[in-house]
Design a protein around this motif. Structure first.
Motif, PDB file in Angstrom:
ATOM      1  N   TYR A 235       8.660 -14.158  11.571  1.00 43.31           N
ATOM      2  CA  TYR A 235       7.605 -12.994  10.730  1.00 43.31           C
ATOM      3  C   TYR A 235       8.268 -12.799   9.273  1.00 43.31           C
ATOM      4  CZ  TYR A 235       4.987  -8.819   9.703  1.00 43.31           C
ATOM      5  OH  TYR A 235       4.163  -7.941   9.265  1.00 43.31           O
ATOM      6  N   ASN A 236       9.488 -12.519   9.055  1.00 39.44           N
ATOM      7  CA  ASN A 236       9.886 -12.409   7.874  1.00 39.44           C
ATOM      8  C   ASN A 236       9.846 -13.349   7.040  1.00 39.44           C
ATOM      9  OD1 ASN A 236      10.562  -9.583   8.495  1.00 39.44           O
ATOM     10  ND2 ASN A 236      12.630  -9.824   8.928  1.00 39.44           N
ATOM     11  N   ARG A 237       9.766 -14.740   7.486  1.00 36.96           N
ATOM     12  CA  ARG A 237       9.771 -15.940   6.494  1.00 36.96           C
ATOM     13  C   ARG A 237       8.420 -16.407   6.081  1.00 36.96           C
ATOM     14  NH1 ARG A 237      14.535 -17.077   8.807  1.00 36.96           N
ATOM     15  NH2 ARG A 237      15.843 -18.492   7.734  1.00 36.96           N
ATOM     16  N   ILE A 238       7.172 -15.639   6.945  1.00 32.00           N
ATOM     17  CA  ILE A 238       5.963 -16.307   6.877  1.00 32.00           C
ATOM     18  C   ILE A 238       4.920 -15.309   6.232  1.00 32.00           C
ATOM     19  CG2 ILE A 238       3.906 -17.225   8.110  1.00 32.00           C
ATOM     20  CD1 ILE A 238       6.062 -18.629   9.800  1.00 32.00           C
ATOM     21  N   GLY A 239       4.215 -15.642   5.349  1.00 33.93           N
ATOM     22  CA  GLY A 239       3.157 -14.935   4.650  1.00 33.93           C
ATOM     23  C   GLY A 239       1.737 -15.685   5.106  1.00 33.93           C
ATOM     24  N   TYR A 240       1.049 -15.055   5.949  1.00 33.93           N
ATOM     25  CA  TYR A 240      -0.289 -15.725   6.691  1.00 33.93           C
ATOM     26  C   TYR A 240      -1.469 -14.962   6.165  1.00 33.93           C
ATOM     27  CZ  TYR A 240      -2.589 -18.688  10.220  1.00 33.93           C
ATOM     28  OH  TYR A 240      -3.406 -19.542  10.782  1.00 33.93           O
ATOM     29  N   VAL A 241      -2.423 -15.756   5.639  1.00 31.80           N
ATOM     30  CA  VAL A 241      -3.680 -15.213   5.158  1.00 31.80           C
ATOM     31  C   VAL A 241      -4.922 -15.807   6.011  1.00 31.80           C
ATOM     32  CG1 VAL A 241      -5.290 -14.723   3.287  1.00 31.80           C
ATOM     33  CG2 VAL A 241      -2.826 -14.742   2.947  1.00 31.80           C
ATOM     34  N   THR A 242      -5.578 -15.120   6.762  1.00 34.24           N
ATOM     35  CA  THR A 242      -6.681 -15.948   7.866  1.00 34.24           C
ATOM     36  C   THR A 242      -7.846 -16.155   6.916  1.00 34.24           C
ATOM     37  OG1 THR A 242      -7.463 -13.659   8.236  1.00 34.24           O
ATOM     38  CG2 THR A 242      -5.847 -14.832   9.813  1.00 34.24           C
TER      39      THR A 242
ATOM     40  N   GLU B 288      -2.100   0.830   0.185  1.00 28.28           N
ATOM     41  CA  GLU B 288      -1.705   0.903   1.649  1.00 28.28           C
ATOM     42  C   GLU B 288      -1.862  -0.718   2.172  1.00 28.28           C
ATOM     43  OE1 GLU B 288      -1.886   5.673   2.710  1.00 28.28           O
ATOM     44  OE2 GLU B 288      -3.605   4.178   2.972  1.00 28.28           O
ATOM     45  N   ASN B 289      -3.071  -1.228   2.044  1.00 31.03           N
ATOM     46  CA  ASN B 289      -3.537  -2.476   2.668  1.00 31.03           C
ATOM     47  C   ASN B 289      -2.540  -3.642   2.150  1.00 31.03           C
ATOM     48  OD1 ASN B 289      -6.155  -2.697   4.206  1.00 31.03           O
ATOM     49  ND2 ASN B 289      -6.427  -0.797   2.898  1.00 31.03           N
ATOM     50  N   VAL B 290      -2.308  -3.610   0.619  1.00 30.76           N
ATOM     51  CA  VAL B 290      -1.352  -4.545   0.156  1.00 30.76           C
ATOM     52  C   VAL B 290       0.103  -4.509   0.987  1.00 30.76           C
ATOM     53  CG1 VAL B 290      -0.037  -5.411  -1.895  1.00 30.76           C
ATOM     54  CG2 VAL B 290      -2.399  -4.616  -2.179  1.00 30.76           C
ATOM     55  N   LEU B 291       0.685  -3.337   1.073  1.00 29.44           N
ATOM     56  CA  LEU B 291       2.036  -3.136   1.842  1.00 29.44           C
ATOM     57  C   LEU B 291       2.004  -2.904   3.168  1.00 29.44           C
ATOM     58  CD1 LEU B 291       3.298  -0.477  -0.840  1.00 29.44           C
ATOM     59  CD2 LEU B 291       3.823  -2.854  -0.733  1.00 29.44           C
ATOM     60  N   PHE B 292       0.862  -3.135   3.854  1.00 26.42           N
ATOM     61  CA  PHE B 292       0.808  -3.204   5.325  1.00 26.42           C
ATOM     62  C   PHE B 292       1.887  -4.022   5.987  1.00 26.42           C
ATOM     63  CE2 PHE B 292      -0.706  -4.016   9.430  1.00 26.42           C
ATOM     64  CZ  PHE B 292      -0.927  -3.009   9.777  1.00 26.42           C
ATOM     65  N   GLY B 293       2.584  -3.376   6.892  1.00 23.10           N
ATOM     66  CA  GLY B 293       3.614  -4.344   7.507  1.00 23.10           C
ATOM     67  C   GLY B 293       4.791  -4.411   6.829  1.00 23.10           C
TER      68      GLY B 293
ATOM     69  N   ALA C 288      -3.222 -10.744  -1.581  1.00 26.79           N
ATOM     70  CA  ALA C 288      -2.060 -10.036  -2.406  1.00 26.79           C
ATOM     71  C   ALA C 288      -1.037  -9.602  -1.295  1.00 26.79           C
ATOM     72  CB  ALA C 288      -2.726  -8.701  -3.117  1.00 26.79           C
ATOM     73  N   ARG C 289      -1.597  -9.094  -0.216  1.00 26.03           N
ATOM     74  CA  ARG C 289      -0.589  -8.570   0.990  1.00 26.03           C
ATOM     75  C   ARG C 289       0.251  -9.423   1.392  1.00 26.03           C
ATOM     76  NH1 ARG C 289      -3.990  -7.780   5.898  1.00 26.03           N
ATOM     77  NH2 ARG C 289      -4.660  -5.772   4.908  1.00 26.03           N
ATOM     78  N   ALA C 290      -0.185 -10.916   1.752  1.00 30.82           N
ATOM     79  CA  ALA C 290       1.047 -11.881   1.903  1.00 30.82           C
ATOM     80  C   ALA C 290       1.904 -12.251   0.735  1.00 30.82           C
ATOM     81  CB  ALA C 290      -0.031 -13.142   2.166  1.00 30.82           C
TER      82      ALA C 290
ATOM     83  N   LEU D 155       3.879 -19.522   2.796  1.00 34.50           N
ATOM     84  CA  LEU D 155       2.773 -18.966   2.741  1.00 34.50           C
ATOM     85  C   LEU D 155       1.828 -20.074   3.481  1.00 34.50           C
ATOM     86  CD1 LEU D 155       2.578 -17.443  -1.050  1.00 34.50           C
ATOM     87  CD2 LEU D 155       2.485 -16.301   1.105  1.00 34.50           C
ATOM     88  N   ILE D 156       0.950 -19.274   4.193  1.00 33.03           N
ATOM     89  CA  ILE D 156       0.124 -20.166   5.057  1.00 33.03           C
ATOM     90  C   ILE D 156      -1.376 -19.546   4.714  1.00 33.03           C
ATOM     91  CG2 ILE D 156      -0.698 -20.964   7.205  1.00 33.03           C
ATOM     92  CD1 ILE D 156       1.840 -20.806   8.343  1.00 33.03           C
TER      93      ILE D 156
END
Length: 215
Positions: free
Chosen positions: A47-54, A66-71, A124-126, A134-135
């Motif tokens: 999880y810490n290696r990947i930023g995933y944007v659907t 808060e939405n950008v920093l979620f998780g 931006a969150r990813a 980044l996916i």
């Protein structure tokens, strides 16, 4: 490196991207991240290696920040870092115009934002996670071509050490990728750069003819 995946609807693009993030496991063969089978990582390790944007942006009630920093993430949580992620995601301009800026309220599901605005906040969150990989799973489809181009240029400029996997349906989004993988009914039918595939891959040529001018 930027690796892109393109193909018709149902060709397996999102399934392939989901395997890298281990949303499900391969029933045959294996998926490696940094040479290690994804099944051998702890959840947090992967999880810490990947930023995933659907493709469909998911926002929560709260504010932009808060939405950008979620998780949890490897990135910082200062206002400056939030703004930096928003700028790179091409969201800075519209966020700065909101009455409270990064503290502007977001309704549940982001219903008070447009589709393109929601997608940019989601991107931006990813980016704020400072991920190694980044996916983008068809994440640019809600963006107009100009925003799409500026975003990709920014990613290439600012994230040279980040692996980017881009699932797309628009050739314009992926034609500058280092490597393009063409899928057809779950199989790879072509791999190369845009100029190479225009010479060697009939499936890619067909997609190109339907989207691009003859020139």
């Amino acid at each position: 490196e930027t690796v892109a995946f393109i193909g018709a609807t149902g060709s397996g693009k999102s399934s392939l991207a989901g395997l890298a993030a281990r949303f499900y496991d391969a029933t045959r063969g294996e998926v490696l991240v940094d040479g290690v089978n994804v099944k051998e990582y702890s959840f947090d390790g992967l999880y810490n290696r990947i930023g995933y944007v659907t493709q469909r942006a998911v926002l929560f009630s709260g504010d932009i920040r808060e939405n950008v920093l979620f998780g949890e993430s490897r990135g910082g949580d200062t206002d400056g870092e939030v703004r930096q992620a928003l700028e790179l995601a091409q969201a800075g301009e519209f966020v700065n115009k909101l009455p409270k800026g990064i503290h502007a309220p977001v309704a549940e599901g982001g219903t008070n934002l447009s589709g393109g605005q929601k997608q940019r906040v989601s991107i931006a969150r990813a980016l704020a996670r400072k991920a190694e990989i980044l996916i983008f799973d068809d994440s640019f489809s809600a963006l107009d071509y100009r925003t799409d181009a500026r975003l990709r240029a920014g990613l290439s400029r600012e994230l040279k050490d980040t692996t980017r996997l881009i699932v797309a349906q628009r050739i314009g989004t992926i034609r500058d990728a280092d490597k393009i993988i063409v899928l057809d009914e779950g199989r790879m039918v072509g791999m190369g750069t845009h100029p190479e595939l225009m010479k060697t891959c009939p499936v890619y040529q067909e997609i190109a003819r339907s989207q691009l001018s003859a020139e």
